[in-house]
Design a protein around this motif. Structure first.
Motif, short mmCIF file in Angstrom:
data_model
loop_
_atom_site.label_atom_id
_atom_site.label_comp_id
_atom_site.label_asym_id
_atom_site.label_seq_id
_atom_site.Cartn_x
_atom_site.Cartn_y
_atom_site.Cartn_z
N HIS A 176 -2.87 13.44 -6.97
CA HIS A 176 -3.62 12.49 -8.15
C HIS A 176 -2.86 12.23 -9.22
N PHE A 177 -1.99 13.35 -9.56
CA PHE A 177 -0.59 12.96 -10.64
C PHE A 177 0.11 12.06 -10.27
N ARG A 178 0.77 12.23 -8.81
CA ARG A 178 1.68 11.41 -8.47
C ARG A 178 1.19 10.01 -8.18
N LYS A 179 -0.01 9.86 -7.76
CA LYS A 179 -0.59 8.58 -7.86
C LYS A 179 -0.44 7.62 -9.15
N GLY A 180 -0.82 8.73 -10.26
CA GLY A 180 -1.07 8.08 -11.43
C GLY A 180 0.52 7.63 -11.91
N VAL A 181 1.50 8.44 -11.65
CA VAL A 181 2.82 8.08 -12.27
C VAL A 181 3.20 6.95 -11.16
N ALA A 182 2.86 6.55 -10.03
CA ALA A 182 3.17 5.37 -9.01
C ALA A 182 2.41 4.16 -9.71
N GLY A 183 1.14 4.42 -10.25
CA GLY A 183 0.44 3.41 -10.76
C GLY A 183 1.20 2.64 -12.15
N ALA A 234 11.43 14.10 -8.15
CA ALA A 234 11.57 15.54 -8.81
C ALA A 234 10.22 16.30 -8.50
N PHE A 235 9.12 15.88 -8.26
CA PHE A 235 7.92 16.81 -8.27
C PHE A 235 7.06 16.48 -7.38
N PRO A 236 7.51 16.83 -6.05
CA PRO A 236 6.92 16.40 -4.61
C PRO A 236 5.61 17.30 -4.71
N GLU A 237 5.66 18.45 -5.31
CA GLU A 237 4.71 19.50 -5.36
C GLU A 237 3.67 19.24 -6.19
N ALA A 238 3.55 18.55 -7.06
CA ALA A 238 2.68 18.06 -8.25
C ALA A 238 1.38 17.68 -7.49
N PRO A 239 0.24 17.59 -7.93
CA PRO A 239 -0.77 17.38 -7.37
C PRO A 239 -1.04 15.78 -7.05
N LYS A 281 0.91 -1.16 0.02
CA LYS A 281 -0.09 0.06 0.04
C LYS A 281 0.80 1.30 0.09
N LEU A 282 0.47 1.93 -0.78
CA LEU A 282 1.45 3.36 -1.13
C LEU A 282 0.79 4.63 -0.22
N THR A 283 1.58 5.38 0.15
CA THR A 283 1.27 6.59 0.77
C THR A 283 2.10 7.84 0.36
N ASP A 284 1.46 8.97 0.60
CA ASP A 284 2.19 10.23 0.09
C ASP A 284 2.08 11.09 1.13
N TRP A 304 -1.60 12.64 -21.98
CA TRP A 304 -2.11 13.52 -22.73
C TRP A 304 -2.94 14.40 -21.72
N ASN A 305 -3.82 13.91 -21.01
CA ASN A 305 -4.79 14.57 -19.93
C ASN A 305 -4.12 15.27 -19.12
N TRP A 306 -2.97 14.87 -18.39
CA TRP A 306 -2.19 15.60 -17.50
C TRP A 306 -1.41 17.00 -18.08
N LEU A 307 -0.95 16.87 -19.34
CA LEU A 307 -0.44 17.98 -20.09
C LEU A 307 -1.42 18.99 -20.24
N LYS A 308 -2.80 18.53 -20.46
CA LYS A 308 -3.77 19.33 -20.84
C LYS A 308 -4.27 20.28 -19.42
#
Ligand SMILES: [Fe+2]
Ligand SMILES: [Fe+2]
Length: 263
Positions: free
Chosen positions: A100-107, A93-98, A25-28, A202-206
């Motif tokens: 939800h974004f970080r969770k997506g990168v982890a997935g 590198a991007f601890p301040e990113a949303p 289980k991942l936490t942030d 695509w979705n996150w760059l948008k």
């Protein structure tokens, strides 16, 4: 496990087992301050090597030879391991990113680890071990240009992963033609996952880009200098896979023009 801990362990791992660490289980809760990791530690024998001319990927016409197929699959496994490391880089590198974004990168990182495992299985079947062939720095050499989430998405998701929307099915078809259905099924699986990874980019760059910019302008402006847009494609260019990822017609028109593809 915290995302940060997981990412640090992956980047400092000196065994393949640790590179492919299943974090549970991942936490942030404590993403920390931005850290731009310089060089990943590698297991012994899997260090980055200089790419030599003779290290060319086998030709599609040679793939009836299982040893040549193994060389291809080894190369692709190397790309997957790099993807694992670049995604770990992005988490640090991007601890301040949303969140939800970080969770997506982890997935996505978890899926890249799975891709490595799946390639290793195929290599074993063909009598090769991961690490038997040289491994290259390749994607990692672009990390100095990945200083923002937008740059990460433009280079990793919307260039390197996007190019795999052409390479994966093309090699899948070539493996199928040689009667290697296990290898071709794996390429199909990879393609499906990559479509989702491109879609994530695509979705996150948008979301990240400013409203005044088109998605095309945002993508282009976040690429490194002297990074040709053609890095985002293989041969042949398979437009329909980009559409499945949600890439817009407008973007595709600009892209085809930029790389000189005729309608
Ligand atoms: Fe992958
Ligand atoms: Fe991917």
């Amino acid at each position: 496990m915290e995302l940060r801990t997981w990412a640090e362990r992956i980047l400092s791992a000196d065994t393949l087992k640790e590179k492919l660490l299943e974090p549970g289980k991942l936490t942030d809760h404590e993403p920390g301050s931005p850290l731009f990791w310089e060089e990943p530690t590698r297991p012994k024998g899997m260090e980055f090597q200089k790419h030599r001319r003779k290290d060319k990927l086998p030709n599609k016409s040679e793939l009836a030879d299982p040893d040549k197929r193994a060389i291809c699959l080894h190369r692709f496994a190397g790309h997957e391991l790099l993807a694992v490391e670049i995604m770990a880089y992005a988490l640090l590198a991007f601890p301040e990113a949303p969140k939800h974004f970080r969770k997506g990168v982890a997935g996505t990182l978890r899926e890249e680890q799975e891709h490595v495992r799946l390639y290793i299985e195929q290599l074993k079947r063909l009598g090769m071990q991961f690490g038997d062939e040289p491994l290259y720095r390749h994607f990692w050499s672009y990390t100095p240009y990945l200083k923002t989430p937008e740059q990460y998405l433009s280079v990793m998701s919307l260039s390197f992963e996007m190019a795999n929307l052409d390479y994966a099915p093309t090699f899948g078809g070539a493996f199928e033609q040689c009667g290697d259905l296990d290898a071709s099924r794996l390429m199909q699986r990879i393609l499906e996952d990559e479509i989702a990874h491109v879609s994530f980019g695509w979705n996150w760059l948008k979301k990240f880009k400013s409203d005044e910019m088109s998605q095309w302008e945002a993508w282009l402006s976040n690429l490194p200098d002297r990074f040709p847009p053609s890095r985002a494609m293989g041969y042949p260019f398979l437009e329909e896979n980009r559409k499945k990822a949600g890439v817009s017609n407008d973007w595709l028109i600009d892209f085809k023009e930029a790389v000189g593809l005729k309608e």
